[in-house]
Design a protein around this motif. Sequence first.
Motif, short mmCIF file in Angstrom:
data_model
loop_
_atom_site.label_atom_id
_atom_site.label_comp_id
_atom_site.label_asym_id
_atom_site.label_seq_id
_atom_site.Cartn_x
_atom_site.Cartn_y
_atom_site.Cartn_z
N PHE A 1 55.97 31.02 59.23
CA PHE A 1 55.52 30.14 60.31
C PHE A 1 54.85 28.93 59.70
O PHE A 1 53.99 29.05 58.83
N ASP A 2 55.26 27.75 60.20
CA ASP A 2 54.69 26.50 59.71
C ASP A 2 53.97 25.78 60.85
O ASP A 2 54.59 25.11 61.66
N SER A 3 52.66 25.96 60.89
CA SER A 3 51.87 25.26 61.92
C SER A 3 51.54 23.84 61.47
O SER A 3 51.05 23.03 62.25
N THR B 1 49.11 18.53 54.54
CA THR B 1 49.34 19.98 54.38
C THR B 1 50.60 20.43 55.10
O THR B 1 51.05 21.56 54.93
N ASP B 2 51.17 19.54 55.93
CA ASP B 2 52.42 19.88 56.61
C ASP B 2 53.64 19.67 55.71
O ASP B 2 54.74 20.09 56.05
N ALA B 3 53.45 19.02 54.59
CA ALA B 3 54.56 18.90 53.62
C ALA B 3 54.43 20.06 52.64
O ALA B 3 54.27 19.89 51.43
N GLU B 4 54.48 21.29 53.20
CA GLU B 4 54.20 22.50 52.43
C GLU B 4 55.45 23.08 51.77
O GLU B 4 55.35 23.76 50.75
N GLY B 5 56.62 22.80 52.36
CA GLY B 5 57.86 23.39 51.83
C GLY B 5 58.07 23.01 50.38
O GLY B 5 58.39 23.85 49.53
N GLU C 1 52.98 32.02 55.18
CA GLU C 1 52.74 31.23 56.39
C GLU C 1 51.97 29.96 55.99
O GLU C 1 51.32 29.94 54.96
N ASN C 2 52.02 28.97 56.86
CA ASN C 2 51.20 27.76 56.67
C ASN C 2 50.29 27.63 57.88
O ASN C 2 50.73 27.18 58.94
N LEU C 3 49.04 28.09 57.75
CA LEU C 3 48.12 28.11 58.90
C LEU C 3 46.80 27.41 58.56
O LEU C 3 46.40 27.36 57.39
N LEU D 1 47.72 19.64 61.29
CA LEU D 1 48.38 20.44 62.34
C LEU D 1 49.52 19.69 63.03
O LEU D 1 49.40 18.50 63.33
N LYS D 2 50.59 20.41 63.33
CA LYS D 2 51.71 19.82 64.05
C LYS D 2 51.37 19.63 65.52
O LYS D 2 50.55 20.37 66.06
N PRO D 3 52.01 18.68 66.21
CA PRO D 3 51.87 18.60 67.67
C PRO D 3 52.47 19.84 68.32
O PRO D 3 53.29 20.53 67.71
MN MN Z 1 55.52 21.55 57.43
#
Ligand code: MN
Length: 501
Positions: free
Chosen positions: A271-273, A348-352, A321-323, A278-280
């Motif tokens: 899961f990628d939050s 932190t959303d560029a986690e992949g 997970e990315n939380l 944080l994502k919208p």
């Molecule tokens: Mn992401």
Amino acid sequence: MKFQVKLGDVKSIKCDAVILNMFEGVKVPSGAAAVVDKALGNAISDLIKTGELKGKPNEIQVINTLGKLPARLVLVAGLGKKEEFDIDKLRNAMGEAVRALRQHNCKSAATILNDTVEGSVNATEAAAAVVEGCVLGSYQFKKHLTKKDEQKEIDELIILEKDTSKQNLIKKGINQGVIVSDAVILARNMVNEPANYMTPSHMAQIARETADKNGLDVTIMDRGQMEKEKMGALLGVAQGSSQPPKFIVLTYSGDASVKSSIGFIGKGLTFDSGGISLKPQDFMSDMKGDMAGGAVVIAAIGAIAALKLRINVTAIVPATENLPGGRALKPGEVLKASNGKTIEVVNTDAEGRLLLADALSYAVKKGISPIVDLATLTGACHVALGDLYAGLFANNQKVADNVMKAGKGAGELLWQLPLPEEYKELNKSDVADIKNSGGRYGGAITAALFLQEFVGKTPWVHLDIAAPFMSDKTKGILVKGATGFGVRTLISLAMILSKSK
Ligand code: MN
Ligand code: BES
Ligand code: ZN
């Protein structure tokens, strides 16, 4: 669903429905369609005359035989123009046909390949395509529905063939089609599964089951082992979640004559939050499928083993997970990947790419070559290429061409994008060797350029599957939801590479 090849013909076969294929623009039915047309008092030719039956791609016409044939229904599936025909048209036509059969309460059906098996397409390929079309087109994810519906499901498809030498080719195709489509279904199920079920530990469990079933070696590293490997980038992403991360490695040894192994690496974000960045809320639930790349490589290596291809393959899945937990990675932090490179985490959303940095470094260290990675990496790739295409990036054109060829055979659309030297500066950081986001423009490219920093000279292809991992439509072999995109390309690639030895 059961598939078999039988000696018999469309006029005498006892089943709920006979499926015929027709090219677009045909004026007079030929072959099996002509036989059926005659038995039904010109029902097919009449529909052609009135323009109700055109043979367009995805078109289905259902005709009731009213007792004139043992089969209750005849389904005519359009294949599109003859000069544009490829095996994917047949696959998709069968996908449409099988859903029409379900709607008409059919349990058994028969079809015939002769009209389509001409020129470039052989009987094995055609039979495999028929199986794939039926299995994938009829797929549904119903695991969590407590009310079981009464819907009838097709449980038997017979391929009619009189020529006994062709029968063996068809049997081979059926076997292959079943293995391939089972793998796609496995990947679809994993991606459709909600994140409370599909945790990193559960992915590891499925990897173990796939290994047991197909005779693969399996290694699952836990947090402690990842610390020993100094996988600081992956561990950085994992620290915001209370689910333990897993680093999954599966190996298939199908060719004892060489030591080398090709590598499939799949992004495994269960899961990628977005983390602290944080994502919208719109579509955030789709991020349960951010482990699609991981699901695809696990499913594909299982199928490659089941097909006993003469090749060595290693599948690697960094899973977490990315939380945004209390211990989560914060923007501005600097991480150190296992190859020693430092990364400034500006988002932190560029986690992949952080996970892949450690997975690619690991593969390179193990001497795995070439490497193909699959990742739902960037929304930018979706913007650039639309719903259907995956972006392909490569540091080696020969491997890229083989992957493109594999994609063509599989009917999975790939489009190559560049890795320009000039854009490398977008990933430059003031405080570390590289930063994890190059900004908005060319986002799929800067993400790929980031990955390239971790492959060294190893021949490498990156597939950004952020768009095609899910479908918002049901069409042909696609069913709304997870697609399993990439499984068939990887299997075809293994077939190409094992044959070219
Ligand atoms: Mn992401
Ligand atoms: N998993 C997402 C990308 C994604 C988005 C896949 C939608 C499938 C559907 C990835 O981790 C991500 O968040 N990427 C960012 C990168 C950006 C912060 C540089 C993106 O694309 O916005
Ligand atoms: Zn992600």
